[in-house]
Design an enzyme around this catalytic site. Structure first.
Site, mmCIF file in Angstrom:
data_model
loop_
_atom_site.group_PDB
_atom_site.id
_atom_site.type_symbol
_atom_site.label_atom_id
_atom_site.label_comp_id
_atom_site.label_asym_id
_atom_site.label_seq_id
_atom_site.Cartn_x
_atom_site.Cartn_y
_atom_site.Cartn_z
ATOM 1 N N TYR A 196 -14.765 2.379 11.088
ATOM 2 C CA TYR A 196 -13.311 2.345 10.907
ATOM 3 C C TYR A 196 -12.612 2.641 12.236
ATOM 4 O O TYR A 196 -11.706 1.906 12.656
ATOM 5 C CB TYR A 196 -12.926 3.361 9.828
ATOM 6 C CG TYR A 196 -11.441 3.543 9.627
ATOM 7 C CD1 TYR A 196 -10.661 2.557 9.024
ATOM 8 C CD2 TYR A 196 -10.803 4.719 10.022
ATOM 9 C CE1 TYR A 196 -9.298 2.737 8.822
ATOM 10 C CE2 TYR A 196 -9.447 4.911 9.826
ATOM 11 C CZ TYR A 196 -8.699 3.920 9.226
ATOM 12 O OH TYR A 196 -7.347 4.106 9.034
ATOM 13 N N LYS A 212 -10.233 0.127 14.467
ATOM 14 C CA LYS A 212 -8.857 0.454 14.866
ATOM 15 C C LYS A 212 -8.719 0.404 16.397
ATOM 16 O O LYS A 212 -7.696 -0.030 16.933
ATOM 17 C CB LYS A 212 -8.478 1.839 14.347
ATOM 18 C CG LYS A 212 -8.223 1.858 12.841
ATOM 19 C CD LYS A 212 -6.924 1.148 12.542
ATOM 20 C CE LYS A 212 -6.623 1.038 11.079
ATOM 21 N NZ LYS A 212 -5.383 0.286 10.808
ATOM 22 N N GLY A 225 -3.568 -2.256 -2.357
ATOM 23 C CA GLY A 225 -2.157 -2.006 -2.668
ATOM 24 C C GLY A 225 -1.820 -2.445 -4.087
ATOM 25 O O GLY A 225 -2.621 -3.092 -4.761
ATOM 26 N N GLY A 264 0.816 -1.212 0.000
ATOM 27 C CA GLY A 264 0.000 0.000 0.000
ATOM 28 C C GLY A 264 0.847 1.259 0.000
ATOM 29 O O GLY A 264 2.085 1.207 -0.099
ATOM 30 N N PHE A 265 0.179 2.366 0.118
ATOM 31 C CA PHE A 265 0.845 3.673 0.058
ATOM 32 C C PHE A 265 1.912 3.806 1.154
ATOM 33 O O PHE A 265 3.115 3.898 0.865
ATOM 34 C CB PHE A 265 -0.237 4.755 0.143
ATOM 35 C CG PHE A 265 0.234 6.096 0.579
ATOM 36 C CD1 PHE A 265 1.280 6.730 -0.081
ATOM 37 C CD2 PHE A 265 -0.366 6.745 1.655
ATOM 38 C CE1 PHE A 265 1.724 7.978 0.328
ATOM 39 C CE2 PHE A 265 0.070 7.983 2.067
ATOM 40 C CZ PHE A 265 1.124 8.606 1.413
ATOM 41 N N ILE A 266 1.513 3.778 2.412
ATOM 42 C CA ILE A 266 2.484 4.003 3.492
ATOM 43 C C ILE A 266 3.397 2.788 3.655
ATOM 44 O O ILE A 266 4.610 2.911 3.833
ATOM 45 C CB ILE A 266 1.778 4.323 4.827
ATOM 46 C CG1 ILE A 266 0.880 5.554 4.675
ATOM 47 C CG2 ILE A 266 2.801 4.545 5.941
ATOM 48 C CD1 ILE A 266 -0.004 5.848 5.879
ATOM 49 N N LEU A 288 0.166 -2.939 9.102
ATOM 50 C CA LEU A 288 -0.514 -1.818 8.436
ATOM 51 C C LEU A 288 -1.728 -2.262 7.629
ATOM 52 O O LEU A 288 -2.533 -1.425 7.222
ATOM 53 C CB LEU A 288 0.442 -1.085 7.481
ATOM 54 C CG LEU A 288 1.511 -0.203 8.118
ATOM 55 C CD1 LEU A 288 2.724 -1.028 8.531
ATOM 56 C CD2 LEU A 288 1.954 0.913 7.184
ATOM 57 N N ASP A 343 0.363 -8.969 1.645
ATOM 58 C CA ASP A 343 -0.667 -8.019 1.195
ATOM 59 C C ASP A 343 -1.587 -8.784 0.243
ATOM 60 O O ASP A 343 -1.116 -9.563 -0.579
ATOM 61 C CB ASP A 343 0.009 -6.839 0.469
ATOM 62 C CG ASP A 343 -0.911 -5.636 0.329
ATOM 63 O OD1 ASP A 343 -2.006 -5.789 -0.265
ATOM 64 O OD2 ASP A 343 -0.538 -4.547 0.805
HETATM 65 N N1 NAD Z 1 -3.159 7.235 4.859
HETATM 66 C C1 NAD Z 1 -3.372 7.827 6.029
HETATM 67 O O1 NAD Z 1 -3.359 9.059 6.138
HETATM 68 C C2 NAD Z 1 -3.641 7.007 7.267
HETATM 69 C C3 NAD Z 1 -4.105 7.670 8.411
HETATM 70 C C4 NAD Z 1 -4.328 6.934 9.551
HETATM 71 C C5 NAD Z 1 -4.073 5.573 9.581
HETATM 72 N N2 NAD Z 1 -3.640 4.957 8.451
HETATM 73 C C6 NAD Z 1 -3.379 3.510 8.530
HETATM 74 O O2 NAD Z 1 -2.144 3.248 7.866
HETATM 75 C C7 NAD Z 1 -2.169 1.945 7.295
HETATM 76 C C8 NAD Z 1 -1.771 2.018 5.832
HETATM 77 O O3 NAD Z 1 -2.694 2.840 5.154
HETATM 78 P P1 NAD Z 1 -2.442 3.395 3.681
HETATM 79 O O4 NAD Z 1 -2.856 4.807 3.654
HETATM 80 O O5 NAD Z 1 -1.092 3.031 3.221
HETATM 81 O O6 NAD Z 1 -3.566 2.611 2.875
HETATM 82 P P2 NAD Z 1 -3.450 1.574 1.668
HETATM 83 O O7 NAD Z 1 -4.846 1.199 1.305
HETATM 84 O O8 NAD Z 1 -2.575 2.111 0.605
HETATM 85 O O9 NAD Z 1 -2.724 0.349 2.377
HETATM 86 C C9 NAD Z 1 -3.419 -0.689 3.030
HETATM 87 C C10 NAD Z 1 -2.865 -1.978 2.471
HETATM 88 O O10 NAD Z 1 -3.487 -3.064 3.152
HETATM 89 C C11 NAD Z 1 -3.763 -4.056 2.178
HETATM 90 N N3 NAD Z 1 -4.830 -4.929 2.660
HETATM 91 C C12 NAD Z 1 -6.152 -4.630 2.799
HETATM 92 N N4 NAD Z 1 -6.799 -5.701 3.263
HETATM 93 C C13 NAD Z 1 -5.876 -6.688 3.428
HETATM 94 C C14 NAD Z 1 -5.936 -8.025 3.882
HETATM 95 N N5 NAD Z 1 -7.098 -8.581 4.249
HETATM 96 N N6 NAD Z 1 -4.786 -8.721 3.936
HETATM 97 C C15 NAD Z 1 -3.606 -8.179 3.548
HETATM 98 N N7 NAD Z 1 -3.496 -6.919 3.094
HETATM 99 C C16 NAD Z 1 -4.620 -6.179 3.044
HETATM 100 C C17 NAD Z 1 -4.149 -3.295 0.942
HETATM 101 O O11 NAD Z 1 -4.065 -4.051 -0.255
HETATM 102 C C18 NAD Z 1 -3.143 -2.155 0.980
HETATM 103 O O12 NAD Z 1 -1.955 -2.478 0.308
HETATM 104 C C19 NAD Z 1 -3.580 1.408 7.565
HETATM 105 O O13 NAD Z 1 -3.567 0.593 8.701
HETATM 106 C C20 NAD Z 1 -4.386 2.661 7.822
HETATM 107 O O14 NAD Z 1 -5.514 2.379 8.637
HETATM 108 C C21 NAD Z 1 -3.427 5.642 7.292
#
Ligand code: NAD
Length: 331
Positions: free
Chosen positions: A158, A162, A45, A19-21, A85, A40
């Site tokens: 959500y 969390k 992602g 994913g992104f982060i 994540l 993942d």
């Molecule tokens: N982007 C933000 O600003 C933000 C803010 C607060 C918290 N977060 C948390 O950071 C983390 C990463 O978020 P992100 O923004 O990179 O989002 P993202 O959607 O890019 O990344 C989430 C990843 O989880 C994977 N995923 C989803 N369901 C899955 C499963 N059942 N098994 C395996 N992989 C799975 C997705 O394919 C994806 O690659 C998450 O836990 C999110 O809740 C993000």
């Protein structure tokens, strides 16, 4: 219980690493000499986010779900550090399918944490500023009360999912699990999904670069602590390396709080776009039960004092780098 002084040569498992982060965290860990396995399911992602590591012998990508307890049992036993994540993320994804959000975020986190508990593996669980909900205590501090809306408003599913992960981690820490919780605040940067599903930054940049109006919800006076993703992953790593952080929660966010309407104007200035800013009611986009938050900003005192982490990248610099990446993608 194994605590860490360095990430070099450690075997790290990053759930949601495509994913992104997660993909930025993978970059950072590999750069610092760690071995990294990503698990993942590629639901949100993209393999492209990790394409530059595919030939690296210290890296591997496993396609599968964190809800698969057998898979996680096999993976966790082989790793010394877990960064959890994987989640269903983004207001629109959550509203589209609250059931799946609850399943992945609750059951997936339960599976990861219970496997980690068996081996007492150093674990960082990623949570969100969403858990502060409608708290009026600004900026949000880790010991604040959490003020969520009613269960009839699906957006809170959500935050609740969390919080479940946070409580499970907090229950396991005194039993010997070396676990730390990090609450991210509005991360942005390269590799944001261009559909704008989860990020207002991505939405505005794409709108500006494609000559569409920038759609600001309501009056645009809502403020957010937009955090450049390099800072987000630096804070995450700092949490894993701190012994003091075991059983603790940390805000990982910028102290610079920006109004949405100012974000839109800055993106227009940086892109040189002639697009206009228009205002649309948030409830016309997300439905009549939607509740928005006026200010979501981190109190960074605890992360600064205990982890030595403070976000470094000013919003103008981070936005310029993000816009440059979107242009490279052909926008
Ligand atoms: N982007 C933000 O600003 C933000 C803010 C607060 C918290 N977060 C948390 O950071 C983390 C990463 O978020 P992100 O923004 O990179 O989002 P993202 O959607 O890019 O990344 C989430 C990843 O989880 C994977 N995923 C989803 N369901 C899955 C499963 N059942 N098994 C395996 N992989 C799975 C997705 O394919 C994806 O690659 C998450 O836990 C999110 O809740 C993000």
């Amino acid at each position: 219980m194994t605590l860490l002084s360095t990430i070099e040569n450690k075997r790290c498992l990053v759930t949601g690493g495509a994913g992104f982060i997660g993909s930025h965290l993978v970059d950072r860990l590999l750069n610092q000499g760690a071995g990294v396995t990503v698990v993942d399911d590629l639901s949100l992602g993209r393999t492209a986010n990790l394409a530059h590591h595919l030939g690296n012998p210290r890296f591997s990508l496993v396609t599968g779900s964190v809800t698969d307890s057998r898979l996680l049992a096999d993976l966790v036993v082989e790793h010394q550090v877990i960064f959890h994540l994987a989640a269903v993320v983004g207001v629109k994804h959550v509203l589209d399918d609250p059931l799946n959000t609850l399943h992945v975020n609750v059951e997936g986190t339960r599976v990861v944490l219970m496997e980690a508990f068996k081996h007492q593996t150093r674990t960082v669980v990623v949570s969100s500023s969403e858990v502060y909900g409608k708290s009026r205590h600004i900026p949000f501090s880790e010991s604040d009360d959490l003020v969520l809306g009613p269960s009839s408003a699906p957006r809170w599913s959500y935050a609740v999912s969390k919080l479940y992960g946070e409580h499970l981690a907090m229950a396991l820490a005194p039993q010997g699990l070396p676990v730390t919780i990090v609450r991210y605040f509005n991360a942005y940067g390269p590799r944001l999904a261009g559909d704008g599903y989860g990020s207002v930054v991505a939405k505005f940049i794409v709108q500006a670069l494609t000559g569409q109006p920038l759609t600001v919800h309501d009056d645009g006076c809502q403020k957010r602590g937009f955090t450049y993703v390099a800072d987000t992953v630096a804070g995450t790593q700092a949490a894993a390396l701190s012994d003091r952080a075991v059983g603790r929660v940390y805000n990982i966010g910028s102290q610079e709080h920006v109004r949405i309407v100012d974000l839109a104007q800055t993106i227009l200035d940086l892109t040189g776009s002639k697009s206009k800013i228009i205002h649309v009611p948030a409830r016309s986009v997300f439905g009549p039960n939607f509740e928005d938050i006026n200010l979501r900003g981190a109190d960074g005192t605890r992360a600064s004092q205990e982890l030595g982490f403070t976000a470094q990248i000013p919003i103008h610099q981070g936005l310029a780098q993000t816009i440059s990446w979107f242009k490279d993608q052909g926008y």
